[in-house]
Enzyme design. Structure first.
Site, mmCIF file in Angstrom:
data_model
loop_
_atom_site.group_PDB
_atom_site.id
_atom_site.type_symbol
_atom_site.label_atom_id
_atom_site.label_comp_id
_atom_site.label_asym_id
_atom_site.label_seq_id
_atom_site.Cartn_x
_atom_site.Cartn_y
_atom_site.Cartn_z
ATOM 1 N N LYS A 1 -3.688 -8.078 -5.878
ATOM 2 C CA LYS A 1 -4.320 -7.568 -4.654
ATOM 3 C C LYS A 1 -5.767 -7.191 -4.975
ATOM 4 O O LYS A 1 -6.015 -6.445 -5.932
ATOM 5 C CB LYS A 1 -3.547 -6.320 -4.235
HETATM 6 C C1 E4P Z 1 -0.720 -2.380 2.307
HETATM 7 O O1 E4P Z 1 -0.714 -3.192 1.433
HETATM 8 C C2 E4P Z 1 -1.158 -0.989 2.143
HETATM 9 O O2 E4P Z 1 -0.658 -0.509 0.916
HETATM 10 C C3 E4P Z 1 -0.614 -0.081 3.202
HETATM 11 O O3 E4P Z 1 0.041 -0.786 4.225
HETATM 12 C C4 E4P Z 1 -1.532 0.986 3.662
HETATM 13 O O4 E4P Z 1 -0.875 1.769 4.626
HETATM 14 P P1 E4P Z 1 -1.419 3.204 5.095
HETATM 15 O O5 E4P Z 1 -2.594 2.971 5.977
HETATM 16 O O6 E4P Z 1 -0.262 3.788 5.866
HETATM 17 O O7 E4P Z 1 -1.741 3.966 3.846
#
Ligand code: E4P
Length: 217
Positions: free
Chosen positions: A83
Site C-alpha cells: 500500500k
Molecule cells: C483503508 O485501507 C483504510 O485503512 C481505512 O479504510 C481507513 O478508514 P478510517 O477512515 O475509518 O480510518
C-alpha cells in the site's frame, strides 16, 4: 462484490474468516500500531488465515524508501499487497513495483483525478476513503460513482476498493454502484448481520416448534 476487513487484529480476522465471507484484509500504520508483536509476523499470520489479498502500507515518504519497504512487505507472503499513499512519490513507486509484478494498493484517494493517476500507474487497487469525505461534508459515494464511470470508460483493470466504510449503508451503496471491494472495521461486518425481524422471526419459529413437540410428548 468482495468484502475485506480493515484491521490488524488477528483475533477479529480469525473470527470473521471462520464465517466464510472474507475475501481480504486491509491494514494501515494506525491499525498495525495498535497490535502487539512484530508487524511482519502479524501480517504473515493474517495471510495464512485469509489466503487472499492483505495490504501492508509503507511508511517511507520518498520514492527510494517506498521501493525498499515495498520489496520488504512483498517478501512477507505471496498474498501481500503493497500500500502506498497517493503522492507523487507514491504514484512513481506504484509504477515501479507494479512493473516488477508486485500488486499495489494506492491509498488516501480523495478525488477522481487521483484515481485516474493510480490506474495509469498500474495499481491493482485504488482506495477511495468514503467515510473521511463524508466527515468533511462531501459525499464520499459520489466519488465512487465517478471512479466507476472513469475506469469503465477506459477498461482500467484497477479494482475499486471502497475504504473508510463506517456503516453497512456505505457497503450497500458501494455494491449498487458496482465497486469491486468494500473494506470496513470488524464491527461493521457484525452490523451487516443484524435485523430485528430476523431475531423476532427466529424466536417465533422456535417457540411454535417447541409447542408441537410438547403436544406430541
Ligand atoms: C483503508 O485501507 C483504510 O485503512 C481505512 O479504510 C481507513 O478508514 P478510517 O477512515 O475509518 O480510518
Amino acid at each position: 462484490m468482495k468484502l475485506f476487513v480493515d484491521t490488524g487484529s488477528i483475533k477479529d480476522i480469525e473470527s470473521i474468516a471462520a464465517l466464510g465471507i472474507l475475501d481480504g484484509v486491509t491494514t494501515n500504520p494506525s491499525l498495525l500500531a495498535k497490535e502487539p508483536g512484530d508487524f511482519r509476523q502479524n501480517l504473515k499470520r493474517i495471510c495464512e488465515i485469509v489466503k487472499g489479498p492483505v495490504s501492508g502500507e509503507v511508511t517511507a515518504t520518498d520514492f527510494a524508501g517506498m521501493l525498499q519497504q515495498g520489496h520488504d512487505i512483498a517478501k512477507i507472503d505471496a498474498h501481500m499487497v503493497v500500500k502506498v499513499p497517493l503522492t507523487r512519490d507514491g504514484i512513481r513507486a506504484c509504477k515501479a513495483l507494479s512493473g516488477e509484478g508486485i500488486r499495489v494498493n494506492v491509498t488516501l484517494c480523495f478525488s477522481a483525478a487521483q484515481a485516474l493517476l493510480a490506474a495509469k500507474a498500474g495499481a491493482s487497487f485504488i482506495s477511495p476513503f468514503v467515510g473521511r469525505l463524508d466527515d468533511i461534508a462531501t459525499n464520499g459515494m459520489e466519488l465512487i460513482r465517478e471512479i466507476v464511470a472513469i475506469y469503465s470508460n477506459y477498461e482500467f483493470t484497477t479494482e475499486i476498493l471502497v475504504a473508510s466504510c463506517r456503516h453497512p449503508i456505505h457497503i450497500v451503496e458501494a455494491a449498487k454502484l458496482g465497486a469491486d471491494i468494500a473494506t470496513c472495521p470488524p464491527a461493521v461486518i457484525e452490523q451487516m448481520f443484524n435485523h430485528p425481524l430476523t431475531n423476532i422471526g427466529l424466536e417465533k419459529f422456535l417457540k411454535d416448534w417447541e409447542k408441537t413437540q410438547a403436544v406430541k410428548a
